[in-house]
Design a protein around this motif. Structure first.
Motif, PDB file in Angstrom:
ATOM      1  N   MET B 514       0.853  -1.204   0.000  1.00  0.00           N
ATOM      2  CA  MET B 514       0.000   0.000   0.000  1.00  0.00           C
ATOM      3  C   MET B 514       0.885   1.249   0.000  1.00  0.00           C
ATOM      4  SD  MET B 514      -3.309  -0.808   0.357  1.00  0.00           S
ATOM      5  CE  MET B 514      -4.005   0.735   0.835  1.00  0.00           C
ATOM      6  N   VAL B 515       0.393   2.294  -0.665  1.00  0.00           N
ATOM      7  CA  VAL B 515       1.097   3.585  -0.637  1.00  0.00           C
ATOM      8  C   VAL B 515       0.068   4.663  -0.305  1.00  0.00           C
ATOM      9  CG1 VAL B 515       2.378   5.302  -1.993  1.00  0.00           C
ATOM     10  CG2 VAL B 515       2.849   2.874  -2.323  1.00  0.00           C
ATOM     11  N   ASP B 546      -4.909   1.109 -12.920  1.00  0.00           N
ATOM     12  CA  ASP B 546      -6.049   0.383 -13.465  1.00  0.00           C
ATOM     13  C   ASP B 546      -5.686  -0.257 -14.802  1.00  0.00           C
ATOM     14  OD1 ASP B 546      -8.422  -0.150 -12.375  1.00  0.00           O
ATOM     15  OD2 ASP B 546      -9.536   1.468 -13.345  1.00  0.00           O
ATOM     16  N   ARG B 547      -5.030   0.526 -15.648  1.00  0.00           N
ATOM     17  CA  ARG B 547      -4.633   0.050 -16.984  1.00  0.00           C
ATOM     18  C   ARG B 547      -3.691  -1.154 -16.873  1.00  0.00           C
ATOM     19  NH1 ARG B 547      -3.848   5.235 -18.603  1.00  0.00           N
ATOM     20  NH2 ARG B 547      -1.592   5.050 -18.390  1.00  0.00           N
ATOM     21  N   ARG B 551      -4.824  -3.020  -8.571  1.00  0.00           N
ATOM     22  CA  ARG B 551      -5.952  -2.397  -7.852  1.00  0.00           C
ATOM     23  C   ARG B 551      -5.634  -0.949  -7.501  1.00  0.00           C
ATOM     24  NH1 ARG B 551      -7.612  -4.063  -2.653  1.00  0.00           N
ATOM     25  NH2 ARG B 551      -5.903  -5.557  -2.490  1.00  0.00           N
ATOM     26  N   ALA B 552      -6.502  -0.029  -7.948  1.00  0.00           N
ATOM     27  CA  ALA B 552      -6.239   1.399  -7.710  1.00  0.00           C
ATOM     28  C   ALA B 552      -6.314   1.746  -6.226  1.00  0.00           C
ATOM     29  CB  ALA B 552      -7.227   2.245  -8.501  1.00  0.00           C
ATOM     30  N   ASP B 553      -7.121   0.970  -5.464  1.00  0.00           N
ATOM     31  CA  ASP B 553      -7.284   1.340  -4.048  1.00  0.00           C
ATOM     32  C   ASP B 553      -6.072   0.992  -3.188  1.00  0.00           C
ATOM     33  OD1 ASP B 553      -7.642  -1.364  -3.994  1.00  0.00           O
ATOM     34  OD2 ASP B 553      -9.490  -1.337  -2.802  1.00  0.00           O
ATOM     35  N   ARG B 554      -5.033   0.443  -3.818  1.00  0.00           N
ATOM     36  CA  ARG B 554      -3.776   0.241  -3.064  1.00  0.00           C
ATOM     37  C   ARG B 554      -3.006   1.562  -2.933  1.00  0.00           C
ATOM     38  NH1 ARG B 554      -0.737  -4.562  -5.768  1.00  0.00           N
ATOM     39  NH2 ARG B 554       0.856  -3.899  -4.275  1.00  0.00           N
TER      40      ARG B 554
END
Lengths: 48, 623
Positions: B514-515, B546-547, B551-554
């Motif tokens: 995670m960041v 996303d591309r 997972r963008a929520d990371r």
């Protein structure tokens, strides 16, 4: 560019909501559900 | 004002407008438009003969439209310079149908119909912005009937009506029948402390004491008059204010705790009936009044955006100008060499405005007398070899500290180090990595990322925190003994605007699950609007992840102020929960995918470098 309606998604709780986006006047985003600022502007889906 | 006008070291430029400001601390170039007055102020003696013969009458703005003025007029009695001005929009002029009566009677021959605006350029070392405020227009509150009912007026209109220099010579009358009102009501907080979307959420600071003063004036001039004040809270916090409030109550003024719901006019008598819930007694009351005064709040100047753009000032959420630091630099603007005073910063009374103006003048004179100033050690630096003159940096800079590049003339961008505040937004946005920030170079930050993730990277949460707010928020959490997970590893940058896409991607490439990027709230940004670029960059990064199937929520974003230790700890706990949801497979996939991407990127860069070298070689051969 005029403000346009976009879909926002909170990356903390997953809540999605409609809002306005103005590229010239960026404003602070807060999820109305969990108050997180990790709110992503979802890219517009292209019409087929 | 007279003293200012006469002071040998002060050049007063009234009826003028600042057109442009460029440069930096100690070297500001200012262009001012001196508007055409059509009357020579150095010759005009303000004898008033011109005004007597002028046939035009228009509403007098100074008297709130209660009386009229002529097309040639003195803006207000104590105007400095004491000179008439010709309102050309309303003047009949001397061409093509001649009026010219004012010029005929002017013995000093100081009227010139052909006068033109004049642009004046000068250089200054420091600038003090004291552009004041505007008053709220209460027509939005339709239930109070302002402009619908003759006898509903604003506090500004009240001032003119009771003033000896006002349109009635100080005889207080109500507009509908010009009779002296026997009962007068005041509604407080009109346009202030509002949460229903109308008006403003902040307290306007001055209205309570203004009403207390107005009630005392009424009681003094018209003994026996009945005055009622409808309020939420009376804020009498200044020196001697409480005494005035008590005096007002002793004079018989009734203070009713409750804001009226609506106002109804009696069509015959033009009296007003107010329906109000008295929150002290809990009862609904009706009050019949001869006159109603709306205590309107104050708002930032309507042309405030223009002033902020000229001086690169930042704005609070209320629209007033933000100071550099609320405690340590309360009169400094974020732009070096610019100071603020008075209501441009927030609503305040005369005493506070004078105090702030004195402080601003003292701050300015310190700088001017020193003759030199210390500049930031953390400034940006352009590597001309890498620069491709795209000019992104100059557009990003909140301080206009980067002079634009010009591809045609091969002029690279120039950084004015005296104006650079060191946010690093330019370095993060530069697509060529041609800009580096001293003390926060790409290499230094990347080395921190590498070091933090060198052991057990999948257990660590990488947090980029801005120096002024989020990092200080972490300190606050620590000093408040708030518990948060030890897996968070903080990397400090001066501003979240400095967090380059490649720092985040490097963290993921090295196995960070995670960041978090954290910075100041938009209204607290210490670099005017550098956080706007953080938000835009995060949108780009989320799309990119996303591309790539990550997972963008990371990648999370939070605005945490220095006082929000609680929020800092909560965010870290939430991040820890999110971290537990990231699987080993995901991390491995991310590392592999980003490694491939990094290779592709390197190949692309190498190709570009070869191409550029070839172009340079060809140019040399041609030369």
């Amino acid at each position: 560019m005029a403000p346009r309606p976009v879909l926002f998604k909170c990356l903390m709780c997953g809540h999605e909501y409609d809002g306005m986006y103005d590229a010239d006047n960026v404003t602070e985003r807060t999820c109305p559900k969990c108050r997180s600022n990790s709110v992503r502007r979802l890219p517009a889906k292209k019409d087929k | 004002m007279m003293d200012v006008g006469r002071h040998p070291n002060v050049e007063l430029m009234s009826f003028s407008e600042v057109e442009s400001v460029s440069g930096f601390v100690g070297n500001f170039h200012v262009t001012v438009r001196k508007k055409a007055r059509y009357v020579d102020p150095s010759e005009c003696t303000a004898c008033g003969e011109c005004e007597k013969v002028c046939p035009v009458a228009v509403p007098d703005e100074y008297q709130q439209g209660f009386s009229s003025r002529k097309a040639i007029y003195l803006p207000f009695p104590q105007a400095v310079p004491s000179s008439y001005v010709l309102d050309m929009e309303n003047c009949l002029g001397n061409n093509p149908i001649a009026c010219g009566k004012c010029a005929d009677v002017c013995e000093k021959e100081c009227i010139n119909y052909d006068d033109q605006d004049e642009l004046v350029n000068f250089e200054v070392g420091v600038i003090i912005a004291a552009t004041g405020m505007d008053v709220y227009d209460p027509t939005e509150y339709d239930e109070y009937g302002y402009t619908r009912f003759d006898n509903v007026i604003t506090s500004m209109e009240f001032e003119r009506l009771i003033c000896a220099g006002g349109p009635t010579g100080g005889h207080f009358i109500r507009p509908s029948d010009h009779e002296s009102p026997k009962s007068i009501g005041f509604i407080q907080c009109v346009g202030s402390r509002s949460k229903d979307g109308r008006g403003n959420p902040y307290c306007s600071n001055i209205c309570c004491m203004n009403t207390v003063k107005d009630t005392l004036l009424l009681c003094d001039h018209y003994p026996g008059v009945e005055a009622k004040v409808f309020y939420m809270d009376i804020r009498a916090f200044g020196k001697g204010f409480e005494d005035l409030y008590i005096r007002s109550k002793e004079e018989g003024v009734k203070y009713i705790r409750g804001i009226p719901g609506d106002v109804v006019e009696d069509s015959q008598t033009k009296n007003l009936v107010l329906n109000v819930e008295n929150t002290t007694t809990g009862k609904i009351e009706k009050h019949e009044l001869d006159l109603l005064v709306l205590s309107q709040g104050v708002i930032p100047r309507r042309d405030g955006a223009q002033i902020k753009q000229l001086l690169t000032l930042s704005s609070t959420s209320d629209g007033f100008v933000m100071e550099s630091h609320p405690k340590l630099k309360p009169v400094d603007a974020p732009t070096k060499g610019v100071y603020i005073a008075g209501c441009v910063e927030s609503p305040k009374d005369v005493k506070d405005s004078v105090t702030q103006a004195s402080a601003a003048a003292a701050r300015a004179s310190i700088l001017l007398n020193a003759g030199k100033t210390k500049i930031e050690a953390i400034t940006s630096n352009v590597d001309i070899e890498k620069c491709n003159y795209c000019d992104v940096c100059s557009k990003v800079c909140p301080y206009n500290a980067i002079l634009s590049a010009d591809k045609k003339t091969n002029k690279p961008p120039t950084i004015i180090e005296a104006a650079c505040a060191g946010c690093g937004a330019c370095a993060a946005e530069c697509p060529q990595d041609a800009i580096s920030m001293r003390h926060f170079t790409d290499e230094q930050i990347m080395a921190q990322v590498d070091a933090l993730l060198s052991v057990d990277p999948h257990k660590h949460l990488i947090v980029f925190a801005c120096n002024w707010c989020s990092y200080a928020g972490g300190d606050m959490a620590g000093t408040s003994r708030l518990q948060y997970p030890t897996t968070c590893k903080l990397i400090r940058t001066m501003c979240s605007g400095r967090v380059d896409e490649k720092f985040v991607l490097q963290a993921f490439r090295l196995g960070a699950p995670m960041v978090l990027v954290s910075g100041c709230h938009f209204s607290d940004c210490h670099y005017i609007n550098a956080v706007h670029w953080t938000q835009k960059r995060m949108d780009r990064l989320w799309n990119k992840l996303d591309r790539l199937g990550i997972r963008a929520d990371r990648l999370q974003l939070e605005w945490i102020s220095a006082a929000e230790g609680q929020k800092f700890a909560k965010v870290m706990r939430d991040m820890e929960e999110k971290l537990k949801q990231v699987t080993e497979e995901e991390i491995e996939y991310t590392m592999k995918k980003l490694e491939e991407e990094a290779k592709k990127e390197e190949e692309k860069k190498a190709k570009k470098a070869v191409k550029r070298a070839k172009v340079t070689q060809d140019q040399e051969v041609n030369a």
